[in-house]
Design a protein around this motif. Structure first.
Motif, mmCIF file in Angstrom:
data_model
loop_
_atom_site.group_PDB
_atom_site.id
_atom_site.type_symbol
_atom_site.label_atom_id
_atom_site.label_comp_id
_atom_site.label_asym_id
_atom_site.label_seq_id
_atom_site.Cartn_x
_atom_site.Cartn_y
_atom_site.Cartn_z
ATOM 1 N N ALA A 69 0.997 -1.137 0.086
ATOM 2 C CA ALA A 69 0.060 -0.077 -0.017
ATOM 3 C C ALA A 69 0.884 1.241 -0.012
ATOM 4 C CB ALA A 69 -0.982 0.081 1.189
ATOM 5 N N LYS A 70 1.923 1.142 0.811
ATOM 6 C CA LYS A 70 2.737 2.525 0.867
ATOM 7 C C LYS A 70 3.489 2.625 -0.437
ATOM 8 C CE LYS A 70 5.137 5.244 3.637
ATOM 9 N NZ LYS A 70 4.631 6.266 4.551
ATOM 10 N N VAL A 71 4.259 1.747 -1.033
ATOM 11 C CA VAL A 71 4.671 1.895 -2.168
ATOM 12 C C VAL A 71 3.758 2.397 -3.315
ATOM 13 C CG1 VAL A 71 5.649 0.536 -4.209
ATOM 14 C CG2 VAL A 71 6.546 0.073 -1.814
ATOM 15 N N LYS A 72 2.627 1.740 -3.265
ATOM 16 C CA LYS A 72 1.634 2.087 -4.309
ATOM 17 C C LYS A 72 1.055 3.649 -4.069
ATOM 18 C CE LYS A 72 -2.441 0.112 -6.651
ATOM 19 N NZ LYS A 72 -3.378 -0.850 -6.757
ATOM 20 N N ASP A 73 1.004 4.034 -3.108
ATOM 21 C CA ASP A 73 0.424 5.295 -2.477
ATOM 22 C C ASP A 73 1.464 6.340 -2.665
ATOM 23 O OD1 ASP A 73 -2.036 4.328 -1.736
ATOM 24 O OD2 ASP A 73 -1.596 4.341 0.304
ATOM 25 N N SER A 74 2.781 5.942 -2.841
ATOM 26 C CA SER A 74 3.805 6.834 -2.789
ATOM 27 C C SER A 74 4.223 7.079 -4.346
ATOM 28 C CB SER A 74 5.015 6.442 -2.287
ATOM 29 O OG SER A 74 4.569 6.431 -0.683
ATOM 30 N N GLY A 75 3.307 6.581 -5.307
ATOM 31 C CA GLY A 75 3.631 6.542 -6.730
ATOM 32 C C GLY A 75 4.410 5.218 -7.395
ATOM 33 N N GLY A 76 4.799 4.280 -6.670
ATOM 34 C CA GLY A 76 5.367 3.060 -7.253
ATOM 35 C C GLY A 76 4.331 2.411 -8.360
ATOM 36 N N GLN A 77 4.809 1.999 -9.483
ATOM 37 C CA GLN A 77 4.000 1.334 -10.331
ATOM 38 C C GLN A 77 4.347 -0.264 -10.002
ATOM 39 O OE1 GLN A 77 5.293 1.878 -14.624
ATOM 40 N NE2 GLN A 77 3.987 0.340 -15.296
ATOM 41 N N ILE A 78 3.080 -0.756 -9.640
ATOM 42 C CA ILE A 78 3.198 -2.366 -9.463
ATOM 43 C C ILE A 78 3.396 -3.024 -10.592
ATOM 44 C CG2 ILE A 78 2.169 -4.126 -8.344
ATOM 45 C CD1 ILE A 78 2.908 -1.907 -6.480
ATOM 46 N N THR A 79 4.437 -3.834 -10.727
ATOM 47 C CA THR A 79 4.365 -4.640 -12.021
ATOM 48 C C THR A 79 4.352 -6.213 -11.782
ATOM 49 O OG1 THR A 79 6.915 -5.002 -11.449
ATOM 50 C CG2 THR A 79 6.121 -3.142 -12.980
ATOM 51 N N LYS A 80 4.244 -6.760 -10.527
ATOM 52 C CA LYS A 80 3.743 -8.021 -10.119
ATOM 53 C C LYS A 80 3.187 -7.867 -8.895
ATOM 54 C CE LYS A 80 7.224 -10.810 -12.424
ATOM 55 N NZ LYS A 80 8.421 -11.962 -12.379
ATOM 56 N N GLU A 81 2.034 -8.067 -8.750
ATOM 57 C CA GLU A 81 0.985 -8.412 -7.422
ATOM 58 C C GLU A 81 1.849 -9.297 -6.691
ATOM 59 O OE1 GLU A 81 -1.603 -6.581 -6.852
ATOM 60 O OE2 GLU A 81 -1.611 -5.367 -8.968
ATOM 61 N N ILE A 82 1.349 -9.336 -5.294
ATOM 62 C CA ILE A 82 1.877 -10.207 -4.186
ATOM 63 C C ILE A 82 1.782 -11.541 -4.804
ATOM 64 C CG2 ILE A 82 1.635 -11.050 -1.974
ATOM 65 C CD1 ILE A 82 0.791 -8.321 -1.169
ATOM 66 N N PHE A 83 3.069 -12.455 -4.614
ATOM 67 C CA PHE A 83 2.964 -13.875 -5.190
ATOM 68 C C PHE A 83 3.600 -14.480 -4.213
ATOM 69 C CE2 PHE A 83 6.445 -11.801 -7.368
ATOM 70 C CZ PHE A 83 7.401 -12.774 -7.204
ATOM 71 N N GLU A 84 3.304 -15.898 -3.982
ATOM 72 C CA GLU A 84 4.300 -16.874 -3.294
ATOM 73 C C GLU A 84 5.391 -17.470 -3.832
ATOM 74 O OE1 GLU A 84 1.899 -19.331 -0.643
ATOM 75 O OE2 GLU A 84 0.350 -17.837 -0.583
ATOM 76 N N PHE A 85 6.171 -17.887 -3.049
ATOM 77 C CA PHE A 85 7.516 -18.664 -3.643
ATOM 78 C C PHE A 85 8.122 -19.369 -2.479
ATOM 79 C CE2 PHE A 85 9.166 -14.388 -2.361
ATOM 80 C CZ PHE A 85 10.372 -14.768 -1.405
ATOM 81 N N PRO A 86 8.994 -20.351 -2.666
ATOM 82 C CA PRO A 86 9.562 -21.160 -1.479
ATOM 83 C C PRO A 86 10.079 -20.301 -0.483
ATOM 84 C CG PRO A 86 9.824 -22.168 -3.639
ATOM 85 C CD PRO A 86 9.385 -20.908 -3.922
ATOM 86 N N GLY A 87 9.545 -20.215 0.764
ATOM 87 C CA GLY A 87 10.153 -19.268 1.906
ATOM 88 C C GLY A 87 9.391 -18.100 2.126
ATOM 89 N N GLY A 88 8.543 -17.485 1.088
ATOM 90 C CA GLY A 88 8.363 -16.355 1.233
ATOM 91 C C GLY A 88 6.996 -15.771 0.416
ATOM 92 N N ARG A 89 6.889 -14.503 0.456
ATOM 93 C CA ARG A 89 5.853 -13.728 -0.586
ATOM 94 C C ARG A 89 6.720 -12.419 -0.922
ATOM 95 N NH1 ARG A 89 1.735 -12.301 2.910
ATOM 96 N NH2 ARG A 89 0.463 -11.823 1.284
ATOM 97 N N ARG A 90 6.268 -11.928 -2.108
ATOM 98 C CA ARG A 90 6.887 -10.651 -2.475
ATOM 99 C C ARG A 90 5.972 -9.916 -3.530
ATOM 100 N NH1 ARG A 90 12.683 -11.690 -5.513
ATOM 101 N NH2 ARG A 90 11.752 -11.352 -7.657
ATOM 102 N N PHE A 91 6.112 -8.686 -3.952
ATOM 103 C CA PHE A 91 5.627 -7.939 -4.874
ATOM 104 C C PHE A 91 6.654 -7.181 -5.937
ATOM 105 C CE2 PHE A 91 5.247 -4.990 -1.588
ATOM 106 C CZ PHE A 91 5.452 -3.830 -2.271
ATOM 107 N N GLU A 92 6.479 -6.757 -6.852
ATOM 108 C CA GLU A 92 7.467 -6.014 -7.432
ATOM 109 C C GLU A 92 7.232 -4.774 -8.082
ATOM 110 O OE1 GLU A 92 9.609 -8.828 -10.453
ATOM 111 O OE2 GLU A 92 9.880 -10.302 -9.089
#
Length: 107
Positions: A69-92
């Motif tokens: 939310a902070k990245v998006k609200d600050s003007g970041g352009q989300i290129t990959k929504e939150i996703f899971e991978f072995p050991g964690g979750r992330r977005f780009e």
């Protein structure tokens, strides 16, 4: 948040891995045919098979949804929504100046 991980890509994964091992003394944990986790580099890192692009800087957080939310609200352009991978979750995302970055949380 702090820089936690740097991800490199290479169309010649095996050759890049051999170079990093020989030149820098890094070792690797293989996660399938297309990804290596870099060990002994001073910070976390990964090496993936793919087109040559600038290294991806990955930040670590304790609250992924709040960081999203902070990245998006600050003007970041989300290129990959939150996703899971072995050991964690992330977005780009891409920051306004054009640098690709990511944020992750350990699970």
């Amino acid at each position: 948040m702090k820089i936690d991980y740097v991800e490199f890509s290479s169309p010649k994964l095996e050759e890049t891995q051999a170079f990093f091992a020989s030149a820098f003394g890094w070792s690797f944990v293989d996660y399938g045919p297309d990804y290596r986790d870099i060990q002994n580099a001073g910070t976390g890192g990964g090496l993936e098979r793919g087109d040559l692009v600038a290294p991806l800087i990955v930040l670590k957080t304790d609250d992924l949804e709040a960081a999203f939310a902070k990245v998006k609200d600050s003007g970041g352009q989300i290129t990959k929504e939150i996703f899971e991978f072995p050991g964690g979750r992330r977005f780009e995302f891409i920051e306004p100046g054009g640098t690709k970055m990511a944020v992750w949380i350990e699970t």
